[in-house]
Motif scaffolding. Structure first.
Motif, PDB file in Angstrom:
ATOM      1  N   VAL A  59      48.021   1.709  53.095  1.00 37.36           N
ATOM      2  CA  VAL A  59      47.625   1.226  51.765  1.00 37.36           C
ATOM      3  C   VAL A  59      46.747   2.267  51.067  1.00 37.36           C
ATOM      4  CG1 VAL A  59      46.301  -0.530  50.534  1.00 37.36           C
ATOM      5  CG2 VAL A  59      47.817  -1.195  52.401  1.00 37.36           C
ATOM      6  N   VAL A  60      45.782   2.818  51.787  1.00 36.50           N
ATOM      7  CA  VAL A  60      44.891   3.825  51.202  1.00 36.50           C
ATOM      8  C   VAL A  60      45.678   5.078  50.802  1.00 36.50           C
ATOM      9  CG1 VAL A  60      42.975   5.397  51.688  1.00 36.50           C
ATOM     10  CG2 VAL A  60      42.838   3.004  52.412  1.00 36.50           C
ATOM     11  N   ALA A  61      46.582   5.504  51.668  1.00 35.12           N
ATOM     12  CA  ALA A  61      47.376   6.702  51.383  1.00 35.12           C
ATOM     13  C   ALA A  61      48.239   6.506  50.140  1.00 35.12           C
ATOM     14  CB  ALA A  61      48.248   7.051  52.585  1.00 35.12           C
ATOM     15  N   VAL A  62      48.871   5.346  50.022  1.00 34.55           N
ATOM     16  CA  VAL A  62      49.730   5.076  48.868  1.00 34.55           C
ATOM     17  C   VAL A  62      48.895   4.985  47.596  1.00 34.55           C
ATOM     18  CG1 VAL A  62      51.272   3.380  47.809  1.00 34.55           C
ATOM     19  CG2 VAL A  62      51.542   3.980  50.232  1.00 34.55           C
ATOM     20  N   TRP A  63      47.762   4.309  47.680  1.00 34.54           N
ATOM     21  CA  TRP A  63      46.889   4.168  46.506  1.00 34.54           C
ATOM     22  C   TRP A  63      46.423   5.530  45.997  1.00 34.54           C
ATOM     23  CZ3 TRP A  63      41.645   5.557  46.284  1.00 34.54           C
ATOM     24  CH2 TRP A  63      40.991   5.197  45.096  1.00 34.54           C
ATOM     25  N   LEU A  64      45.926   6.377  46.893  1.00 38.04           N
ATOM     26  CA  LEU A  64      45.439   7.688  46.490  1.00 38.04           C
ATOM     27  C   LEU A  64      46.580   8.561  45.973  1.00 38.04           C
ATOM     28  CD1 LEU A  64      43.259   9.862  46.289  1.00 38.04           C
ATOM     29  CD2 LEU A  64      43.688  10.401  48.713  1.00 38.04           C
ATOM     30  N   SER A  65      47.697   8.559  46.678  1.00 39.18           N
ATOM     31  CA  SER A  65      48.830   9.394  46.277  1.00 39.18           C
ATOM     32  C   SER A  65      49.408   8.952  44.945  1.00 39.18           C
ATOM     33  CB  SER A  65      49.914   9.355  47.366  1.00 39.18           C
ATOM     34  OG  SER A  65      49.418   9.827  48.604  1.00 39.18           O
ATOM     35  N   GLU A  66      49.397   7.652  44.690  1.00 41.01           N
ATOM     36  CA  GLU A  66      49.895   7.143  43.417  1.00 41.01           C
ATOM     37  C   GLU A  66      49.020   7.654  42.269  1.00 41.01           C
ATOM     38  OE1 GLU A  66      52.225   5.018  40.672  1.00 41.01           O
ATOM     39  OE2 GLU A  66      52.605   5.487  42.789  1.00 41.01           O
ATOM     40  N   ARG A  67      47.731   7.652  42.447  1.00 42.28           N
ATOM     41  CA  ARG A  67      46.816   8.160  41.423  1.00 42.28           C
ATOM     42  C   ARG A  67      47.021   9.656  41.202  1.00 42.28           C
ATOM     43  NH1 ARG A  67      42.350   5.275  39.854  1.00 42.28           N
ATOM     44  NH2 ARG A  67      41.157   7.198  39.612  1.00 42.28           N
ATOM     45  N   ARG A  68      47.188  10.387  42.274  1.00 43.86           N
ATOM     46  CA  ARG A  68      47.404  11.831  42.158  1.00 43.86           C
ATOM     47  C   ARG A  68      48.743  12.143  41.489  1.00 43.86           C
ATOM     48  NH1 ARG A  68      44.906  15.527  45.235  1.00 43.86           N
ATOM     49  NH2 ARG A  68      46.862  16.464  45.963  1.00 43.86           N
ATOM     50  N   TRP A  69      49.748  11.336  41.783  1.00 48.69           N
ATOM     51  CA  TRP A  69      51.074  11.568  41.192  1.00 48.69           C
ATOM     52  C   TRP A  69      51.038  11.293  39.684  1.00 48.69           C
ATOM     53  CZ3 TRP A  69      55.205  14.072  42.586  1.00 48.69           C
ATOM     54  CH2 TRP A  69      56.427  13.834  41.948  1.00 48.69           C
ATOM     55  N   ARG A  70      50.382  10.212  39.282  1.00 50.79           N
ATOM     56  CA  ARG A  70      50.270   9.920  37.853  1.00 50.79           C
ATOM     57  C   ARG A  70      49.497  11.028  37.134  1.00 50.79           C
ATOM     58  NH1 ARG A  70      48.510   4.711  39.407  1.00 50.79           N
ATOM     59  NH2 ARG A  70      46.513   5.143  38.388  1.00 50.79           N
ATOM     60  N   ALA A  71      48.478  11.567  37.805  1.00 56.20           N
ATOM     61  CA  ALA A  71      47.690  12.630  37.202  1.00 56.20           C
ATOM     62  C   ALA A  71      48.511  13.901  37.005  1.00 56.20           C
ATOM     63  CB  ALA A  71      46.462  12.945  38.066  1.00 56.20           C
ATOM     64  N   ARG A  72      49.542  14.086  37.800  1.00 55.60           N
ATOM     65  CA  ARG A  72      50.420  15.240  37.641  1.00 55.60           C
ATOM     66  C   ARG A  72      51.475  15.004  36.568  1.00 55.60           C
ATOM     67  NH1 ARG A  72      51.849  18.320  43.216  1.00 55.60           N
ATOM     68  NH2 ARG A  72      52.787  19.662  41.638  1.00 55.60           N
ATOM     69  N   GLY A  73      51.516  13.815  36.015  1.00 50.62           N
ATOM     70  CA  GLY A  73      52.484  13.502  34.982  1.00 50.62           C
ATOM     71  C   GLY A  73      53.652  12.688  35.476  1.00 50.62           C
ATOM     72  N   GLY A  74      53.616  12.271  36.743  1.00 46.55           N
ATOM     73  CA  GLY A  74      54.700  11.477  37.301  1.00 46.55           C
ATOM     74  C   GLY A  74      54.673  10.039  36.819  1.00 46.55           C
ATOM     75  N   ARG A  75      55.785   9.363  36.992  1.00 46.87           N
ATOM     76  CA  ARG A  75      55.903   7.985  36.539  1.00 46.87           C
ATOM     77  C   ARG A  75      55.147   7.037  37.475  1.00 46.87           C
ATOM     78  NH1 ARG A  75      61.486   4.393  36.161  1.00 46.87           N
ATOM     79  NH2 ARG A  75      60.510   2.483  35.409  1.00 46.87           N
ATOM     80  N   PRO A  76      54.355   6.118  36.932  1.00 47.35           N
ATOM     81  CA  PRO A  76      53.651   5.142  37.763  1.00 47.35           C
ATOM     82  C   PRO A  76      54.633   4.338  38.619  1.00 47.35           C
ATOM     83  CG  PRO A  76      52.773   5.112  35.532  1.00 47.35           C
ATOM     84  CD  PRO A  76      53.999   5.983  35.494  1.00 47.35           C
ATOM     85  N   GLY A  77      54.262   4.093  39.852  1.00 41.37           N
ATOM     86  CA  GLY A  77      55.099   3.320  40.753  1.00 41.37           C
ATOM     87  C   GLY A  77      56.027   4.152  41.604  1.00 41.37           C
ATOM     88  N   THR A  78      56.136   5.456  41.319  1.00 46.23           N
ATOM     89  CA  THR A  78      57.058   6.310  42.074  1.00 46.23           C
ATOM     90  C   THR A  78      56.661   6.411  43.540  1.00 46.23           C
ATOM     91  OG1 THR A  78      57.610   7.632  40.109  1.00 46.23           O
ATOM     92  CG2 THR A  78      58.014   8.627  42.257  1.00 46.23           C
ATOM     93  N   ILE A  79      55.394   6.662  43.797  1.00 46.75           N
ATOM     94  CA  ILE A  79      54.938   6.817  45.182  1.00 46.75           C
ATOM     95  C   ILE A  79      55.079   5.504  45.940  1.00 46.75           C
ATOM     96  CG2 ILE A  79      52.965   7.357  46.636  1.00 46.75           C
ATOM     97  CD1 ILE A  79      54.180   9.761  45.235  1.00 46.75           C
TER      98      ILE A  79
END
Length: 332
Positions: A5-25
């Motif tokens: 859960v922690v890994a997905v939460w952090l990675s999701e935030r990092r992915w959105r910050a790179r310009g990725g679509r929310p929910g991808t991770i």
């Protein structure tokens, strides 16, 4: 499970910050976890096959399938989990290397949390010690009365915790791309695992003893091979350039009213930037200096640059007035 859960939460935030679509991770995590569990169990059964098969087996062969009884090898979990990520990334048209760099710190934090399960199970402890933080082990779990043992699970947990923060710091300062941050994760983890593994006394490859080759445990040799491989990759890709796509065609077509730069509607990168530029305004992955804003500002990798900043306002007049509602908001 908490580590996932922690890994997905952090990675999701990092992915959105790179310009990725929310929910991808979150979507990619599903096959990654499934494949990872299978890979981790396979590695455990293969390296500890004598526990389940043969004349000296202490468990029934069918118990090799009982994943809830414990026994997961991190090497197999990462390897097969990566296959699950690759399949999902390929389906979406995303760069595998961009995903790998995004999730690297989260994996380290997940491992740091997961190691505490060894404490509850009183397993994977080290050799006897007189250090004040030594761990008492019940007789039922192989311990001896009055003897303290190295809490190797604690050593690895602290190592991985430090590694996770180090990856965020290094990624922020150097803006590593094309899987190089993930390579540093592999090198950092295996470096710590090598010396921690040397303290452990649990049997690996045998029923009542650990298999050694040239004086080293099996997992130490695995760590050496992966450590060297990670360094070779890191060096070989030092001058690598090219596009890394963080918004695939399906991400753009499935997002009604997505704010897309009309010059980059395909979700591809500008020549030489190495990053997708089809991100929402203010979510550009690389600033003017080449520094990755997704790695700055906070351990979570930061948020995209706020709308209305000086750079955004300066460039707002270059686009037609009716292109994006957000552009109007910037210039109002």
């Amino acid at each position: 499970m908490l580590g996932v859960v922690v890994a997905v939460w952090l990675s999701e935030r990092r992915w959105r910050a790179r310009g990725g679509r929310p929910g991808t991770i979150i979507d990619i995590a599903v096959p990654a976890v499934i494949f990872g569990l299978i890979g981790g169990r396979l590695y455990h059964v293969i390296t500890d096959w004598q526990t389940y098969f043969g004349s000296r087996a202490i468990k029934e062969p069918i118990q090799a399938l009982f994943i809830w009884e414990g026994g997961l090898g991190i090497w197999g979990a990462i390897a097969l989990g990566a296959v699950g990520v690759w399949l999902a990334a390929r389906k979406r048209g995303l760069s595998m290397s961009a995903i790998a760099d995004t999730v690297a710190p989260g994996i380290a934090f997940a491992q740091a949390i997961g190691r505490w399960g060894n404490w509850f199970n009183q397993e994977l402890y080290g050799s006897p010690t007189t250090l004040p933080w030594g761990l008492e082990i019940d007789v039922d779990h192989g311990g001896e009365p009055g003897v303290l043992y190295h809490p190797t699970f604690l050593y690895e947990s602290l190592w991985n915790l430090a590694l996770g923060f180090a990856l965020i710091f290094v990624g922020r300062r150097l803006a590593l791309r094309h899987g190089r941050l993930f390579a540093l994760y592999v090198a950092g983890y295996t470096l710590g695992r090598f010396w921690i593994e040397g303290l452990r006394i649990d049997p690996v490859g045998g029923v009542d003893h650990a298999v050694h080759f040239l004086g080293l445990r099996l997992n130490q040799w695995t760590a050496i091979v992966l450590f060297v491989g990670a360094l070779v990759y890191f060096w070989a890709t030092r001058n690598k350039t090219g596009d890394e796509v963080v918004l695939g065609p399906s991400d753009l077509s499935d997002t009604p009213g997505a704010e897309v730069d009309p010059e980059h509607a395909s979700g591809q990168a500008d020549p030489g930037t190495g990053e997708s530029s089809a991100a929402p305004p203010g979510g550009s992955d690389d600033g003017p200096s080449g520094r990755d804003p997704s790695e700055g500002g906070s351990p979570e990798g930061g948020e995209p640059r706020a709308e209305g900043s000086g750079d955004d306002a300066a460039g707002a007049g270059d686009a037609p007035d009716a292109t994006e509602p957000a552009t109007k908001e910037k210039s109002s």
